[in-house]
Design a protein around this motif. Sequence first.
Motif, PDB file in Angstrom:
ATOM      1  N   GLU A   1      24.234  39.590   0.639  1.00  0.00           N
ATOM      2  CA  GLU A   1      25.265  40.528   1.338  1.00  0.00           C
ATOM      3  C   GLU A   1      25.938  41.305  -0.072  1.00  0.00           C
ATOM      4  O   GLU A   1      26.173  42.607   0.374  1.00  0.00           O
ATOM      5  N   THR A   2      26.072  40.653  -0.793  1.00  0.00           N
ATOM      6  CA  THR A   2      26.885  41.251  -2.091  1.00  0.00           C
ATOM      7  C   THR A   2      25.986  42.459  -2.672  1.00  0.00           C
ATOM      8  O   THR A   2      26.408  43.438  -2.793  1.00  0.00           O
ATOM      9  N   GLU A   3      24.726  42.131  -2.647  1.00  0.00           N
ATOM     10  CA  GLU A   3      23.891  43.069  -3.454  1.00  0.00           C
ATOM     11  C   GLU A   3      23.700  44.317  -2.176  1.00  0.00           C
ATOM     12  O   GLU A   3      23.182  45.596  -2.755  1.00  0.00           O
ATOM     13  N   LEU A   4      23.495  43.756  -0.955  1.00  0.00           N
ATOM     14  CA  LEU A   4      23.431  44.997   0.068  1.00  0.00           C
ATOM     15  C   LEU A   4      24.357  46.153  -0.041  1.00  0.00           C
ATOM     16  O   LEU A   4      24.058  47.087  -0.120  1.00  0.00           O
ATOM     17  N   TRP A   5      25.533  45.772  -0.617  1.00  0.00           N
ATOM     18  CA  TRP A   5      26.705  46.711  -0.606  1.00  0.00           C
ATOM     19  C   TRP A   5      26.802  47.388  -1.885  1.00  0.00           C
ATOM     20  O   TRP A   5      27.122  48.408  -2.191  1.00  0.00           O
ATOM     21  N   GLU A   6      26.454  46.497  -2.910  1.00  0.00           N
ATOM     22  CA  GLU A   6      26.595  46.946  -4.302  1.00  0.00           C
ATOM     23  C   GLU A   6      25.428  47.805  -4.989  1.00  0.00           C
ATOM     24  O   GLU A   6      25.486  48.922  -5.484  1.00  0.00           O
ATOM     25  N   ASN A   7      24.149  47.199  -4.475  1.00  0.00           N
ATOM     26  CA  ASN A   7      23.171  47.921  -4.824  1.00  0.00           C
ATOM     27  C   ASN A   7      22.148  48.831  -3.723  1.00  0.00           C
ATOM     28  O   ASN A   7      21.372  49.782  -4.259  1.00  0.00           O
ATOM     29  N   TYR A   8      22.667  48.792  -2.395  1.00  0.00           N
ATOM     30  CA  TYR A   8      21.648  49.155  -1.441  1.00  0.00           C
ATOM     31  C   TYR A   8      22.496  50.256  -0.514  1.00  0.00           C
ATOM     32  O   TYR A   8      22.073  50.400   0.568  1.00  0.00           O
ATOM     33  N   ASP A   9      23.817  50.390  -0.885  1.00  0.00           N
ATOM     34  CA  ASP A   9      24.655  51.055   0.086  1.00  0.00           C
ATOM     35  C   ASP A   9      24.792  50.618   1.501  1.00  0.00           C
ATOM     36  O   ASP A   9      24.680  51.605   2.471  1.00  0.00           O
ATOM     37  N   GLY A  10      24.414  49.347   1.669  1.00  0.00           N
ATOM     38  CA  GLY A  10      24.827  48.961   3.052  1.00  0.00           C
ATOM     39  C   GLY A  10      23.341  49.004   4.111  1.00  0.00           C
ATOM     40  O   GLY A  10      23.165  48.443   5.123  1.00  0.00           O
ATOM     41  N   LYS A  11      22.181  49.479   3.224  1.00  0.00           N
ATOM     42  CA  LYS A  11      21.291  49.606   3.914  1.00  0.00           C
ATOM     43  C   LYS A  11      19.893  48.656   3.449  1.00  0.00           C
ATOM     44  O   LYS A  11      19.576  48.871   2.438  1.00  0.00           O
ATOM     45  N   ALA A  12      19.527  47.739   4.251  1.00  0.00           N
ATOM     46  CA  ALA A  12      18.766  46.714   3.690  1.00  0.00           C
ATOM     47  C   ALA A  12      17.430  47.290   3.534  1.00  0.00           C
ATOM     48  O   ALA A  12      16.720  46.394   2.665  1.00  0.00           O
ATOM     49  N   GLU A  13      17.027  48.359   4.037  1.00  0.00           N
ATOM     50  CA  GLU A  13      15.543  48.720   3.701  1.00  0.00           C
ATOM     51  C   GLU A  13      14.271  47.824   3.809  1.00  0.00           C
ATOM     52  O   GLU A  13      13.776  47.570   2.842  1.00  0.00           O
ATOM     53  N   GLY A  14      14.377  47.011   4.678  1.00  0.00           N
ATOM     54  CA  GLY A  14      13.179  46.341   5.095  1.00  0.00           C
ATOM     55  C   GLY A  14      13.455  44.697   4.637  1.00  0.00           C
ATOM     56  O   GLY A  14      12.597  43.957   4.786  1.00  0.00           O
ATOM     57  N   LYS A  15      14.616  44.521   3.878  1.00  0.00           N
ATOM     58  CA  LYS A  15      14.835  43.197   3.139  1.00  0.00           C
ATOM     59  C   LYS A  15      15.668  42.395   4.025  1.00  0.00           C
ATOM     60  O   LYS A  15      16.530  42.903   4.975  1.00  0.00           O
ATOM     61  N   ILE A  16      15.440  41.128   4.132  1.00  0.00           N
ATOM     62  CA  ILE A  16      16.354  40.237   4.877  1.00  0.00           C
ATOM     63  C   ILE A  16      17.443  39.970   4.200  1.00  0.00           C
ATOM     64  O   ILE A  16      17.565  39.611   2.966  1.00  0.00           O
ATOM     65  N   VAL A  17      18.703  40.268   4.788  1.00  0.00           N
ATOM     66  CA  VAL A  17      19.890  39.920   4.247  1.00  0.00           C
ATOM     67  C   VAL A  17      20.387  38.369   4.251  1.00  0.00           C
ATOM     68  O   VAL A  17      20.318  37.808   5.417  1.00  0.00           O
TER      69      VAL A  17
END
Length: 409
Positions: free
Chosen positions: A253-269
């Motif tokens: 979840e941290t990576e989701l916001w820090e590296n992906y701007d809140g968009k998981a792009e097909g990855k499982i969070v």
Amino acid sequence: MKFEKVSPPESGEKIKYIDGELKVPENPIIPYFEGDGIGKDVVPAAIMVLNEAARLTGREISWFKVYAGEDAFKIYGNYLPDDTINAIREYRVALKGPLTTPVGGGFRSLNVTIRQILDLYANVRPIYYLKGVPSPLKHPEKVDMVIFRENTEDVYSGIEWKEGSEEALKVIRFLADEFGVNIRKDSGIGIKPISEFATKRLVKMAIKYAIENNRESVTIVHKGNIMKYTEGAFRDWGYEVAREEFGDKTITETELWENYDGKAEGKIVIKDRIADNMFQQILTRTDEYDVLAMPNLNGDYMSDAAAAMVGGLGIAPGSNIGDGMGVFEPIHGSAPKYTGQNKVNPTAEILTGALMFEYLGWKDASEMIKKAVERTIQSGTVTYDLHRHIGGNLVGTKEFAEEVVRNLG
Ligand code: NAP
């Protein structure tokens, strides 16, 4: 394989497990037992629906009747005969009804024993809403979760000693002498083991399920703020197995916001929540939760609470899954006071069968059953438990299942 007092059907083929994959024929042999109490009502009703859904999708099940509970005791003098365990082991997928825990019968619980003997390490319970079912929520349609509860460890491992027993006093003395820990002498003692091995295989199964079923997230639920080396370790090992085995398919979840701007792009969070907080979040922020993985005790409480959000015990299906093996059972028990009255709701057992079909890879038949159940309830044909809340056309167990059969296809 030789059985002592039962015989497998002459038609049908075995389900096999080769290179980590189930190989399911179109005419599998599936062992089943009705179990105790209302199992006698709901299992035949469910089998009627399953047979028809299989037929409509070009398949046929050869049922292999085995025994557990009171029935088994009458035939074998044993509540859980080897024949039954061997049949499940040999044929890999089984359907069961509920079992009463015999008082003084030598087992803590037949259900727990079956799970332990066969190493069915994950209790998997999908929690979803069927239109028309009465729910205490304003937006029950937002509920769509699958709970993976660890089935073999935690305070359920059965390691406990009675207050005042020699063993309990010995443990208390040992802890005082060796670690300077003071426990009141009049305490019962229970042990809570949580291992890296059991945690990782459970969380791995949950993540694999999430990937294969296009889910969005896996939430690790724990009480690690208080029990650091059991529940806290469960969380840490969960993140570890996600990183080690599914690094390219998961993000935290941290990576989701820090590296992906809140968009998981097909990855499982992969996220985690503390258990008490989670109990309120499944009510207040329901749609943020998808696949959940948790230790045994949390899982037991959470899955019944979640089932209540979408219609309660008469509705909720369940399963116990190991490597290449699954035993499918509703969440509810044997409700002895309703035995043989053709009264209780067979939906939980029917949807348990649908879950079994999904496990066999028969998604079309599984979806067909879910839709037929939904159609039946929406049309107002219901058993007493739902009738209590929404009225409608009150029917018995068998008549409800017959209506589901009419609504298939
Ligand atoms: P239960 O059998 O689940 O029944 C509790 C109540 O839930 C029933 O009185 C009934 O409520 C409602 N209910 C359960 N199944 C229903 C259905 N199919 N349709 C409509 N309503 C349903 O729980 P219990 O009375 O605590 O346990 C009885 C025995 O079952 C115990 O020996 C327990 O150990 C065993 N058990 C076995 C399993 C299992 O085999 N996996 C699981 C749980 C419990 P109302 O009275 O309000 O109508």
